[in-house]
Every structure is written in C-alpha cells, then in structure tokens.
Design an enzyme around this catalytic site. Sequence first.
Site, PDB file in Angstrom:
ATOM      1  N   ARG A 121      32.618 -33.042 -19.645  1.00  0.00           N
ATOM      2  CA  ARG A 121      33.926 -32.396 -19.781  1.00  0.00           C
ATOM      3  C   ARG A 121      34.100 -31.273 -18.759  1.00  0.00           C
ATOM      4  O   ARG A 121      35.196 -31.046 -18.255  1.00  0.00           O
ATOM      5  CB  ARG A 121      34.091 -31.853 -21.200  1.00  0.00           C
ATOM      6  CG  ARG A 121      35.524 -31.465 -21.519  1.00  0.00           C
ATOM      7  CD  ARG A 121      35.759 -31.341 -23.015  1.00  0.00           C
ATOM      8  NE  ARG A 121      37.165 -31.074 -23.284  1.00  0.00           N
ATOM      9  CZ  ARG A 121      37.706 -29.866 -23.244  1.00  0.00           C
ATOM     10  NH1 ARG A 121      36.953 -28.830 -22.943  1.00  0.00           N
ATOM     11  NH2 ARG A 121      38.989 -29.685 -23.490  1.00  0.00           N
ATOM     12  N   ARG A 169      39.466 -20.847 -22.722  1.00  0.00           N
ATOM     13  CA  ARG A 169      38.941 -20.313 -21.463  1.00  0.00           C
ATOM     14  C   ARG A 169      40.049 -20.010 -20.466  1.00  0.00           C
ATOM     15  O   ARG A 169      39.821 -19.322 -19.469  1.00  0.00           O
ATOM     16  CB  ARG A 169      37.949 -21.306 -20.852  1.00  0.00           C
ATOM     17  CG  ARG A 169      36.861 -21.761 -21.821  1.00  0.00           C
ATOM     18  CD  ARG A 169      36.168 -23.027 -21.355  1.00  0.00           C
ATOM     19  NE  ARG A 169      35.456 -23.701 -22.430  1.00  0.00           N
ATOM     20  CZ  ARG A 169      36.013 -24.534 -23.304  1.00  0.00           C
ATOM     21  NH1 ARG A 169      37.310 -24.815 -23.230  1.00  0.00           N
ATOM     22  NH2 ARG A 169      35.302 -25.099 -24.263  1.00  0.00           N
ATOM     23  N   LYS A 212      24.872 -14.894 -20.873  1.00  0.00           N
ATOM     24  CA  LYS A 212      24.459 -16.211 -20.403  1.00  0.00           C
ATOM     25  C   LYS A 212      25.237 -16.635 -19.161  1.00  0.00           C
ATOM     26  O   LYS A 212      24.665 -17.120 -18.183  1.00  0.00           O
ATOM     27  CB  LYS A 212      24.622 -17.234 -21.521  1.00  0.00           C
ATOM     28  CG  LYS A 212      24.114 -18.631 -21.168  1.00  0.00           C
ATOM     29  CD  LYS A 212      25.259 -19.572 -20.899  1.00  0.00           C
ATOM     30  CE  LYS A 212      24.775 -20.991 -20.612  1.00  0.00           C
ATOM     31  NZ  LYS A 212      25.871 -21.924 -20.361  1.00  0.00           N
ATOM     32  N   PRO A 229      19.062 -17.853 -17.726  1.00  0.00           N
ATOM     33  CA  PRO A 229      20.143 -18.133 -18.690  1.00  0.00           C
ATOM     34  C   PRO A 229      19.592 -18.739 -19.980  1.00  0.00           C
ATOM     35  O   PRO A 229      18.783 -19.669 -19.939  1.00  0.00           O
ATOM     36  CB  PRO A 229      21.025 -19.151 -17.943  1.00  0.00           C
ATOM     37  CG  PRO A 229      20.682 -18.970 -16.492  1.00  0.00           C
ATOM     38  CD  PRO A 229      19.242 -18.579 -16.463  1.00  0.00           C
ATOM     39  N   ASP A 231      20.738 -20.640 -23.282  1.00  0.00           N
ATOM     40  CA  ASP A 231      21.720 -21.340 -24.099  1.00  0.00           C
ATOM     41  C   ASP A 231      21.004 -21.892 -25.334  1.00  0.00           C
ATOM     42  O   ASP A 231      19.859 -21.529 -25.618  1.00  0.00           O
ATOM     43  CB  ASP A 231      22.413 -22.447 -23.301  1.00  0.00           C
ATOM     44  CG  ASP A 231      21.472 -23.599 -22.966  1.00  0.00           C
ATOM     45  OD1 ASP A 231      20.235 -23.452 -23.158  1.00  0.00           O
ATOM     46  OD2 ASP A 231      21.954 -24.658 -22.518  1.00  0.00           O
ATOM     47  N   HIS A 233      19.739 -24.845 -25.956  1.00  0.00           N
ATOM     48  CA  HIS A 233      18.524 -25.595 -25.615  1.00  0.00           C
ATOM     49  C   HIS A 233      17.364 -24.652 -25.320  1.00  0.00           C
ATOM     50  O   HIS A 233      16.246 -24.837 -25.823  1.00  0.00           O
ATOM     51  CB  HIS A 233      18.768 -26.481 -24.390  1.00  0.00           C
ATOM     52  CG  HIS A 233      19.829 -27.512 -24.578  1.00  0.00           C
ATOM     53  ND1 HIS A 233      19.680 -28.589 -25.412  1.00  0.00           N
ATOM     54  CD2 HIS A 233      21.070 -27.640 -24.034  1.00  0.00           C
ATOM     55  CE1 HIS A 233      20.768 -29.328 -25.384  1.00  0.00           C
ATOM     56  NE2 HIS A 233      21.623 -28.778 -24.554  1.00  0.00           N
TER      57      HIS A 233
END
Length: 274
Positions: A121, A169, A212, A229, A231, A233
């Site tokens: 996306r 956003r 991040k 960074p 996130d 994961h």
Amino acid sequence: MITVELDNFSLREICRSGQCFRMHETAENNTYELVAGDKYLKISQAGSIVNFYCSDVEFICYWVPYFDIDSDYGRYIEKVNPRDTYLSAAVQCGNGIRILRQDLWEMIITFLISQQNNISRIRSCIERLCVRYGEKLKAGDTEYYSFPTPQQLSGATEEELRRLGMGYRARYIVETTRSILEGEVSLEKLYQMKYYRRARKELMKLSGVGEKVADCICLFALHHMDAFPIDTHIRQVLDEHYRRGFPNRRYHGMRGIMQQYIFYYELIGERGKI
C-alpha cells in the site's frame, strides 16, 4: 552500461527490505527498475555481477553513493557475535542488503506515508502522489514521474491527499510541507548535522514525525548508521531475543545495519510473514 562485481549486494533483497518503495522487478529475469527523486535506473544482476544501465557520470556521482557501493559490508557482517544465533541467521538471510543514501525530502514524505501501512500500500500511495504532483519524465522509451518537490506539493490540500489514499497522514504531509517551505525545519541544516541524536530531535519537530519515523529518515536518508527504527516486528524480536537490551556497544556505528538484517528476516525470510 556499467558492469561491476559486488560482494554482499542483492537487488532482490534491497528491493524487498522496506527502505525504498519505487523499485520493482521487471518481466526480465533478475532485472529491476528504480526511480529515485527525478532519476531513473534499470539495473540487473547475475550472481555478483551487476549491470547499471546509465552513463559513467551518473553511475559515479549518483548511484555509487545511493547504493553505498564503496562500503565494505563484509566488515559489518564479520562483527556479528557468532554466539548470537538469531542475529547470525538474520544476517545470513539478508546479507545482500545495503543501507541506501536516499533523498531527505523524499524519505520524510515516504515514511510519513508508511505509518500503519503495509509495503504494497505504501508503494501504491507514493506512486499516486508522484503521478499527481511530480513531473512526467522520460528515459529512452520509459516514461516515469519524479518525486514531487516541496514546491510541487505546496498546492496539495488535505482533501486531495485523502482522495489519493493518504488517510489521516494527509494532514501530516500538508503541515510538514509548509514547515519545510517556511524554514521551520531546514533540509540543508539536517544534511549538515553530524550527530544522529541532534538530527533525530530536529526531524521530530515535523508534523507526524515520531521516534520511529525520525529513525527511518536518519538511517535511509542521512545515513546515520546508529539509527535503530523500532516497529512492531523489531519490538517483538527485542522482547524475545534481547530481553536485557540489544548489544548497542558491540554494534556502535552499525546498529542500523543490524536492524535491517533483523527487519528483513522477520518480514521476508524464513521467519517472515510473506
């Protein structure tokens, strides 16, 4: 065409590493197309042999620094603690990744768009943004759109951006564009900042830029290799494998590279979701 032999370099891994979103594989085997800013590149690979379809000047002045070709990534890989079986496996999985030197403005907008988004996306959103606000260019028979400059994005409204699929956003993009154009945050000064923490703090003055996103921009545009960074994961990996904390001292000056190996392993590799 420029032909070079490169170790620890994989177009496939770079394309899928979540750093750049305007690179894609073509119908030709092991051949990729990439748009960076207003530049277009066709590039192919067979083993360690990489072909850059561009002029000598463009290769040396733009693509060598972009792909961090002059850096010895074998040296980074050798620093990995052999007793760390998790990180060793992650490095083995993604040892062809390079930390790209991308345009600062493009990375600011790109990682604003990346929030709460998947890679597919993000790619679609960025392409729509470029088609709508960028400049239509041509390289041979290939037509493409440049990434819009702050000036080109200055006329974009929040409503228009929402219609392009930017969602919440959109406001961040509008407000960040205004901040850059009005000089509240200077791209030139950010490039000149030697210290990662200072650049990170300055980036976080921009609308929608948290820790991040600032770290992603520091790593993938400003080449601050200590940016790390975190996130979902990465947080899961830290909780599972590094409960006492990631060994920052051992990997000082290369933490961001280790983060990319981990990210790729989690997202794409044997442990990955896709």
